[in-house]
Design an enzyme around this catalytic site. Structure first.
Site, short mmCIF file in Angstrom:
data_model
loop_
_atom_site.label_atom_id
_atom_site.label_comp_id
_atom_site.label_asym_id
_atom_site.label_seq_id
_atom_site.Cartn_x
_atom_site.Cartn_y
_atom_site.Cartn_z
CB SER A 254 -0.90 0.01 1.23
OG SER A 254 -0.13 0.37 2.36
CE LYS A 255 -2.35 6.66 -2.39
NZ LYS A 255 -3.68 6.08 -2.06
NE ARG A 256 0.26 0.74 6.08
CZ ARG A 256 0.94 -0.32 6.45
NH1 ARG A 256 1.98 -0.21 7.22
NH2 ARG A 256 0.56 -1.53 6.05
CG HIS A 257 4.51 -1.11 2.04
ND1 HIS A 257 3.18 -1.48 1.96
CD2 HIS A 257 5.00 -1.74 3.13
CE1 HIS A 257 2.89 -2.31 2.94
NE2 HIS A 257 3.97 -2.48 3.68
N GLY A 258 5.42 2.93 -0.08
CA GLY A 258 6.08 3.72 -1.11
C GLY A 258 5.11 3.93 -2.25
#
Ligand code: GLU
Ligand code: ZN
Length: 489
Positions: A254-258
């Site tokens: 998800s966006k949390r990872h990049g």
């Protein structure tokens, strides 16, 4: 029968890594079998729909460089390929199921359904969901309701007991208790809109899809789909649910990872070839000890059996590595065209400037090794355009030398360059080496102020090649400017 697969996104967001991976696997499978890859837009969720997302879908795949054989934008024999243009069809098929006693009208209004839900929560019933009230209403009641024009949905009759089995090419046979399937899901809403399940199945059938390859999160829908196919008496396509893609921490990517949206990777200076190559290897093994594959090679090697059952982990560093590899594979001409927009954006040049075109082309061999992303080009190449401020004096200084010493070195450099020019840079380099020896200095020390005068940094692309690209006149001008600067220090 020839293989036909589809990518069926809902245009409710920009294309992301997960979707592209699903599409790519479908594409590789279709092409490896000489089959067709189809795009279908599942745009029944009108609230979250936006035409921008459709445009993003087209742009993404044009940029990636693999495309469908049939789709909304290019047509094909079994269109329309957009669900919102097929609404009449879904209603007709849903009515067929009612006639065949596989589905029924439900007249429950939202008040009743809400009351039911509250009751179920209050009494902590295991079974949350529709209570199948209308499944058993009499024909008279039904006809009366219709005559009165009461709004209704069409619900599927899920068998009340027993199990539903479906086969997954990757995971084998999967068995679900019918009691665990949502009680009588809606197929057609009261406004005549189909739900995902109904539209998806009718379309896969009418579009003659032979294999459904989609994300694993769709497994819970598969038993329901099996029941719908059986209700129609249609053959179900082969199913293959693809392992998830996780971030390094084991959570769904998800966006949390990049970055996850493809246009973010594009903006960040990734090459489509690198992205495709890396994504194709996510959860799929080809040949041992080999990483770099062209799209055609992937087509040649793809087999469902090569897919791993375990989830894949997305490694941004590995992707970076792929990007560097693909940048280095580019010819100088290709690369100079690819970095062009980034140089313009950075204000280093304007669109049309043939002198700069030539200079950039000549600079490619110096820059290529240093580029990890196309977006690195402006910073690495800025010195060539000579628009930078001179760095602090300390930057110029070799060990144990002050500004005046550095200026003396630069004067010496000027003399050598004036005498020997830059036509044959390897022999000029020899002259510098000889001169350093005579002066009792290290070559590196003699060259340090020169490097900074020419490139504004101590660590730079190759110095003599850089001077050659700039030309003797420009190189001498830069040296002179730095001499003045150091003398004034
Ligand atoms: N429209 C669904 C999605 O957005 C398609 C799922 C499927 O492939 O059946 O993923
Ligand atoms: Zn009802």
């Amino acid at each position: 029968m020839s293989v036909r697969v589809r990518y069926a996104p809902s245009p409710t967001g920009n294309q992301h890594i997960g979707g592209v991976r699903t599409a790519l696997i479908n594409y590789l499978f279709a092409k490896s079998k000489g089959g067709s890859f189809i795009l279908r837009l599942e745009d029944t969720d009108r609230r979250r729909y936006s035409p921008e997302y459709v445009q993003n879908l087209y742009d993404t795949f044009k940029w990636l460089g693999f495309y469908w054989d049939e789709g909304p934008d290019i047509g094909g024999p079994v269109g329309p390929y957009v669900q919102s243009e097929r609404f009449e069809l879904y209603r007709k098929y849903a009515e067929d199921l009612v006639r065949m006693d596989k589905a029924y009208y439900c007249f429950c209004d939202s008040d009743r359904l809400e009351r039911l839900r509250q009751e179920q929560i209050a009494t902590k019933k295991d079974e949350i969901g529709y209570d199948r009230h209308c499944r058993s209403i009499s024909k008279e009641e039904r006809d009366r309701n219709i005559a009165e024009g009461k709004p209704h949905v069409i619900r599927l009759k899920i068998p009340l007991d027993g199990v539903t089995v479906f086969h997954d090419e990757l995971l084998g046979n999967i068995e679900w208790k019918n009691a665990d399937i949502s009680p009588d899901p809606v197929l057609l809403k009261s406004d005549g809109f189909p739900t995902y399940h109904l539209a998806n199945i009718i379309d896969d059938h009418l579009m003659e899809i032979t294999h459904v390859m989609r994300a694993q999160e769709w497994i819970p829908s598969a038993p329901l789909h099996r029941i719908i196919y059986d209700a129609f008496g249609w053959e179900m396509p082969e199913l293959c649910h693809l392992p998830m893609v996780l971030g390094q921490d084991g959570h769904k990517l998800s966006k949390r990872h990049g970055a996850t949206a493809v246009n973010e990777f594009r903006k960040a200076g990734y090459l489509p070839e690198a992205l495709i190559n890396y994504i194709a290897l996510l959860g799929c093994s080809y040949e041992d000890g080999r990483d770099i594959y062209s799209l055609d090679e992937l087509v040649g090697l793809f087999k469902i059996e090569r897919l791993n059952k375990a989830p894949a982990v997305f490694d941004y560093q590995k992707l970076e590595w792929f990007n560097g590899q693909y940048i280095r594979q580019k010819s100088d001409e290709e690369l100079s065209v690819l970095i062009h927009p980034y140089l313009i954006e950075a204000g280093l040049r304007s669109e049309l400037d043939t002198a700069k075109d030539q200079m950039e082309l000549a600079a490619m061999p110096l820059v290529k090794e240093r580029l990890k992303f196309l977006t690195d080009a402006p910073a690495i190449m800025a010195y060539l355009y000579g628009r930078l401020d001179l760095p602090p004096v300390e930057t110029y200084l070799p060990k144990k030398a002050d500004a005046q010493d550095a200026a003396v070195f630069l004067e010496e450099d000027t003399r050598i360059l004036q005498e020997f020019g830059l036509d044959d840079i390897s022999s000029v380099e020899d002259k510098f080496r000889e001169r350093a020896l005579e002066m009792g200095k290290k070559l590196g020390d003699l060259l340090m102020p020169l490097r900074v005068a020419i490139t504004y940094t101590r660590v730079s692309p190759p110095l003599f090649e850089s001077m050659k690209i700039l030309g003797l006149g420009e190189s001498l001008d830069r040296i002179e400017k730095s001499i003045q600067y150091l003398r004034g220090a």
